[in-house]
Enzyme design. Structure first.
Site, PDB file in Angstrom:
ATOM      1  N   VAL A 168     -11.235 -23.411  24.137  1.00 16.59           N
ATOM      2  CA  VAL A 168     -10.298 -23.183  23.027  1.00 16.59           C
ATOM      3  C   VAL A 168     -11.007 -22.518  21.842  1.00 16.59           C
ATOM      4  CG1 VAL A 168      -8.620 -24.232  21.467  1.00 16.59           C
ATOM      5  CG2 VAL A 168      -8.932 -25.185  23.764  1.00 16.59           C
TER       6      VAL A 168
ATOM      7  N   VAL B 241     -20.127 -25.259  14.944  1.00 23.03           N
ATOM      8  CA  VAL B 241     -21.080 -26.291  15.358  1.00 23.03           C
ATOM      9  C   VAL B 241     -20.895 -26.561  16.854  1.00 23.03           C
ATOM     10  CG1 VAL B 241     -21.732 -28.724  15.097  1.00 23.03           C
ATOM     11  CG2 VAL B 241     -21.123 -27.381  13.087  1.00 23.03           C
TER      12      VAL B 241
ATOM     13  N   LYS C 172      -5.742 -34.369  21.699  1.00 19.51           N
ATOM     14  CA  LYS C 172      -4.677 -35.366  21.895  1.00 19.51           C
ATOM     15  C   LYS C 172      -5.228 -36.761  22.151  1.00 19.51           C
ATOM     16  CE  LYS C 172      -5.295 -32.974  25.933  1.00 19.51           C
ATOM     17  NZ  LYS C 172      -5.348 -31.584  26.295  1.00 19.51           N
TER      18      LYS C 172
ATOM     19  N   GLU D  11      -0.882 -28.756  16.067  1.00 20.47           N
ATOM     20  CA  GLU D  11       0.095 -28.098  16.938  1.00 20.47           C
ATOM     21  C   GLU D  11      -0.432 -27.942  18.362  1.00 20.47           C
ATOM     22  OE1 GLU D  11       3.540 -26.803  16.051  1.00 20.47           O
ATOM     23  OE2 GLU D  11       3.213 -27.359  18.128  1.00 20.47           O
TER      24      GLU D  11
ATOM     25  N   VAL E  50      -0.359 -30.906  21.757  1.00 16.11           N
ATOM     26  CA  VAL E  50       0.681 -31.211  22.754  1.00 16.11           C
ATOM     27  C   VAL E  50       1.222 -29.907  23.332  1.00 16.11           C
ATOM     28  CG1 VAL E  50       2.893 -32.336  23.190  1.00 16.11           C
ATOM     29  CG2 VAL E  50       1.334 -33.299  21.492  1.00 16.11           C
TER      30      VAL E  50
ATOM     31  N   GLY F 222      -0.208 -27.194  24.626  1.00 14.09           N
ATOM     32  CA  GLY F 222      -0.917 -25.935  24.323  1.00 14.09           C
ATOM     33  C   GLY F 222      -0.156 -24.966  23.460  1.00 14.09           C
TER      34      GLY F 222
ATOM     35  N   ASP G 148      -3.259 -38.278  30.161  1.00 21.15           N
ATOM     36  CA  ASP G 148      -3.155 -37.132  29.248  1.00 21.15           C
ATOM     37  C   ASP G 148      -1.701 -36.957  28.778  1.00 21.15           C
ATOM     38  OD1 ASP G 148      -4.241 -34.430  28.197  1.00 21.15           O
ATOM     39  OD2 ASP G 148      -2.535 -33.844  29.439  1.00 21.15           O
TER      40      ASP G 148
ATOM     41  N   LYS H  68       0.029 -37.345  24.854  1.00 17.72           N
ATOM     42  CA  LYS H  68       0.921 -36.363  24.218  1.00 17.72           C
ATOM     43  C   LYS H  68       2.258 -37.000  23.862  1.00 17.72           C
ATOM     44  CE  LYS H  68      -1.315 -32.628  26.732  1.00 17.72           C
ATOM     45  NZ  LYS H  68      -1.309 -31.920  28.019  1.00 17.72           N
TER      46      LYS H  68
ATOM     47  N   GLY I 247      -4.913 -23.720  28.512  1.00 13.65           N
ATOM     48  CA  GLY I 247      -5.559 -22.412  28.600  1.00 13.65           C
ATOM     49  C   GLY I 247      -5.980 -21.995  27.202  1.00 13.65           C
TER      50      GLY I 247
HETATM   51  N1  NAP Z   1      -8.699 -26.267  27.360  1.00 16.27           N
HETATM   52  C1  NAP Z   1      -7.413 -26.365  27.121  1.00 16.27           C
HETATM   53  O1  NAP Z   1      -6.585 -25.678  27.750  1.00 16.27           O
HETATM   54  C2  NAP Z   1      -6.897 -27.291  26.034  1.00 16.27           C
HETATM   55  C3  NAP Z   1      -5.530 -27.308  25.751  1.00 16.27           C
HETATM   56  C4  NAP Z   1      -5.064 -28.137  24.727  1.00 16.27           C
HETATM   57  C5  NAP Z   1      -5.946 -28.938  24.046  1.00 16.27           C
HETATM   58  N2  NAP Z   1      -7.263 -28.923  24.369  1.00 16.27           N
HETATM   59  C6  NAP Z   1      -8.164 -29.789  23.607  1.00 16.27           C
HETATM   60  O2  NAP Z   1      -9.052 -28.956  22.857  1.00 16.27           O
HETATM   61  C7  NAP Z   1     -10.313 -29.598  22.717  1.00 16.27           C
HETATM   62  C8  NAP Z   1     -11.400 -28.653  23.239  1.00 16.27           C
HETATM   63  O3  NAP Z   1     -11.159 -28.384  24.608  1.00 16.27           O
HETATM   64  P1  NAP Z   1     -11.980 -27.250  25.393  1.00 16.27           P
HETATM   65  O4  NAP Z   1     -11.269 -27.089  26.693  1.00 16.27           O
HETATM   66  O5  NAP Z   1     -12.200 -26.078  24.525  1.00 16.27           O
HETATM   67  O6  NAP Z   1     -13.364 -28.010  25.650  1.00 16.27           O
HETATM   68  P2  NAP Z   1     -14.741 -27.379  26.190  1.00 16.27           P
HETATM   69  O7  NAP Z   1     -14.524 -26.068  26.818  1.00 16.27           O
HETATM   70  O8  NAP Z   1     -15.412 -28.453  26.975  1.00 16.27           O
HETATM   71  O9  NAP Z   1     -15.574 -27.145  24.852  1.00 16.27           O
HETATM   72  C9  NAP Z   1     -16.050 -28.184  24.069  1.00 16.27           C
HETATM   73  C10 NAP Z   1     -16.931 -27.608  22.975  1.00 16.27           C
HETATM   74  O10 NAP Z   1     -17.257 -28.670  22.093  1.00 16.27           O
HETATM   75  C11 NAP Z   1     -18.668 -28.693  21.912  1.00 16.27           C
HETATM   76  N3  NAP Z   1     -19.086 -30.089  21.699  1.00 16.27           N
HETATM   77  C12 NAP Z   1     -18.856 -31.142  22.512  1.00 16.27           C
HETATM   78  N4  NAP Z   1     -19.379 -32.254  21.977  1.00 16.27           N
HETATM   79  C13 NAP Z   1     -19.956 -31.887  20.828  1.00 16.27           C
HETATM   80  C14 NAP Z   1     -20.661 -32.573  19.814  1.00 16.27           C
HETATM   81  N5  NAP Z   1     -20.884 -33.881  19.912  1.00 16.27           N
HETATM   82  N6  NAP Z   1     -21.105 -31.888  18.748  1.00 16.27           N
HETATM   83  C15 NAP Z   1     -20.894 -30.561  18.653  1.00 16.27           C
HETATM   84  N7  NAP Z   1     -20.227 -29.828  19.570  1.00 16.27           N
HETATM   85  C16 NAP Z   1     -19.753 -30.493  20.639  1.00 16.27           C
HETATM   86  C17 NAP Z   1     -19.243 -28.102  23.176  1.00 16.27           C
HETATM   87  O11 NAP Z   1     -20.524 -27.610  22.876  1.00 16.27           O
HETATM   88  P3  NAP Z   1     -21.632 -27.368  24.024  1.00 16.27           P
HETATM   89  O12 NAP Z   1     -21.025 -26.370  24.970  1.00 16.27           O
HETATM   90  O13 NAP Z   1     -22.789 -26.871  23.271  1.00 16.27           O
HETATM   91  O14 NAP Z   1     -21.843 -28.698  24.688  1.00 16.27           O
HETATM   92  C18 NAP Z   1     -18.236 -27.008  23.467  1.00 16.27           C
HETATM   93  O15 NAP Z   1     -18.522 -25.863  22.712  1.00 16.27           O
HETATM   94  C19 NAP Z   1     -10.190 -30.927  23.473  1.00 16.27           C
HETATM   95  O16 NAP Z   1      -9.842 -31.944  22.589  1.00 16.27           O
HETATM   96  C20 NAP Z   1      -9.058 -30.654  24.454  1.00 16.27           C
HETATM   97  O17 NAP Z   1      -8.378 -31.848  24.829  1.00 16.27           O
HETATM   98  C21 NAP Z   1      -7.755 -28.106  25.340  1.00 16.27           C
END
Ligand code: NAP
Length: 437
Positions: free
Chosen positions: A14, A43, A113, A135, A138, A140, A207, A211, A308
């Site tokens: 994201v 960060v 979420k 926003e 829940v 995306g 999950d 939501k 996504g």
């Molecule tokens: N992916 C989706 O489609 C989607 C949809 C809706 C909501 N979300 C929500 O959006 C959020 C992010 O999801 P994502 O899919 O983007 O996750 P992701 O791809 O796993 O990315 C997580 C990021 O957070 C960093 N991170 C994790 N722990 C950390 C810490 N303690 N200190 C600093 N940085 C930290 C990671 O850094 P490193 O890589 O350096 O470890 C990475 O850059 C989550 O809450 C997820 O539930 C995701």
């Protein structure tokens, strides 16, 4: 043009899409916001990985002077940063970041979420006029938070039915349309990148539960925790269940359901058989869909990508634009407490529904009578019925739907059925949600 300066924690799926969108669509975003949106710092845990990603996005060539750090204080203590965006996931550390950002008088945005399922009602009072955007938390890219907070604010929300998790919807669609079993469909979802290596929260309903709880706060001002509501997943669904559904005009969907009746609200997540003709049954694959019923507007339906990077970034940026415009409505949509009577969460045992039941029975005379007698003793009558042979000798599968009864009654009846000699496995039940059709 004045600036809105952002600091972001997390640069994964994201986070990197948010930056991509700001770089690609900056002009239209700034024009809508009325301010120049500037991402100043990110960060992460692994700086090398993030540097590589920045290079891939050509950030070096775009004059976007972004600082990378592994210390969240670099954002929280930077007086130039107006908005902290948490896109890292997890619960308690993310909550700490929310607390510290608001304490430092910064606006806060999150897509998290899981954290909001536990801490939304702790964060709301801390905001104290500061904007908090969620926003993206829940469904995306579907702007359902604004729908409930603003668009439908004239209405009592009578009901919500949502396909809130794309991974489980993909698996169920594959099972229903191509006759695959659960394990095969899950493996495929993982290979396609739809399911995490650990897909537990997607398939056990957790999950979708997170939501639904967020939506329930906006719709009803009710701040239940995941442990307070009924949450069941899809792992026990078999091709037999799909066959019964097909035969009698249903599809199986994992639904997040909210229903208001008088001063009680039912909140539950579980696989449900819904009529093939209903709009929500057409939401297939990884897509999400939500139907909301308001007492003035009637039913409205929202459909789109539930996850996504790009779809989710679209929602994160809508929060950024709202903050740039100076919008700062109460986080959970109620500017003062509801005076018209506090809604209570309905006891799970009082759920009133039709049910589908699957039993594996010894194939001998009299079993159906025995089953019907036990159900009858618990005020449950049988609707549609299907019996099938199994691969195992002398074992048959008995599939049937019931008329309406209470959750308490069906649970007691299934417990009793499990004890009898003719039943060879734990009975399985699923709820039929066909009352709106
Ligand atoms: N992916 C989706 O489609 C989607 C949809 C809706 C909501 N979300 C929500 O959006 C959020 C992010 O999801 P994502 O899919 O983007 O996750 P992701 O791809 O796993 O990315 C997580 C990021 O957070 C960093 N991170 C994790 N722990 C950390 C810490 N303690 N200190 C600093 N940085 C930290 C990671 O850094 P490193 O890589 O350096 O470890 C990475 O850059 C989550 O809450 C997820 O539930 C995701």
């Amino acid at each position: 043009m004045s600036k809105l300066v952002l600091g972001m924690v997390g640069f994964g799926v994201v986070g990197s899409s948010v930056l991509k969108a700001i770089l690609a669509n900056g002009e239209i975003i700034n024009a809508r916001a009325g301010k120049q949106i500037v991402l100043k710092s990110i960060v992460v845990r692994d700086k090398k990985k993030a540097e590589k990603k920045l290079a891939e996005l050509n950030v070096i060539d775009t004059n976007a002077n972004i600082t990378l750090s592994t210390n969240v204080d670099d954002i929280l203590q930077d007086s130039e940063i107006d908005v902290v965006i948490e896109l890292m996931g997890g619960v308690e550390f993310a909550y700490t970041i929310a607390q510290r950002a608001l304490k430092a008088k910064k606006a806060f945005i999150t897509a998290n979420k899981a954290m909001l399922a536990y801490h939304r009602s702790d964060i709301a009072p801390l905001a104290n006029g500061l904007p908090v955007g969620f926003e993206a938390s829940v469904c995306g890219g579907i702007p359902i938070i604004r729908v409930l907070k603003d668009g439908l604010s004239a209405n009592h929300i009578l009901g919500i039915r949502g396909i809130l998790n794309g991974t489980s919807n993909y698996i169920l669609t594959q099972m229903q349309q191509f006759g695959k079993n659960f394990a095969t469909a899950l493996k495929e979802a993982q290979n396609l990148g739809y399911a995490e290596a650990d897909p537990s929260l997607d398939i056990n309903g957790g999950d979708a539960g997170h939501k639904l709880l967020i939506l329930a706060s906006l719709a009803y001002g009710i701040h239940a925790m995941p442990e307070d509501i009924l949450i069941e997943g899809i792992a026990d669904i078999t091709p037999d269940d799909m066959e019964f559904a097909n035969e009698f005009g249903y599809v199986i969907k994992l639904l997040g359901i909210a229903k208001k009746q008088d001063d009680e609200v039912e909140l539950r997540v579980h696989p449900s058989m819904i009529k093939k003709e209903s709009m929500i049954s057409k939401v297939d694959g990884v897509m999400n869909g939500i139907s909301v019923i308001g007492d003035y507007v009637g039913e409205s339906m929202y459909y789109g990508a539930g996850a996504g990077g790009e779809a989710t970034a679209s929602s994160v940026i809508s929060d950024i634009v709202a903050i740039a415009r100076g919008e700062s409505a109460a986080m959970l949509g109620f500017s003062r407490p509801l005076e018209e009577g506090k809604l209570r969460l309905k006891d799970k045992e009082k759920i009133h529904s039709r049910y589908y039941i699957r039993l594996y029975v010894r194939d001998k005379p009299g079993v159906l009578g025995e089953v019907a007698q036990i159900l009858g003793r618990h005020n449950i009558s049988i609707g549609a019925f299907l019996q099938k042979e199994t691969d195992e000798k002398n074992i048959a599968t008995m599939l049937f739907s019931t008329h309406h009864c209470y959750e308490r009654e069906i649970n007691h009846a299934l417990c009793e059925l499990e004890q009898i000699d003719s039943i060879t496995q734990k009975p399985f039940k699923m709820r039929l949600e066909d009352e709106y059709e």
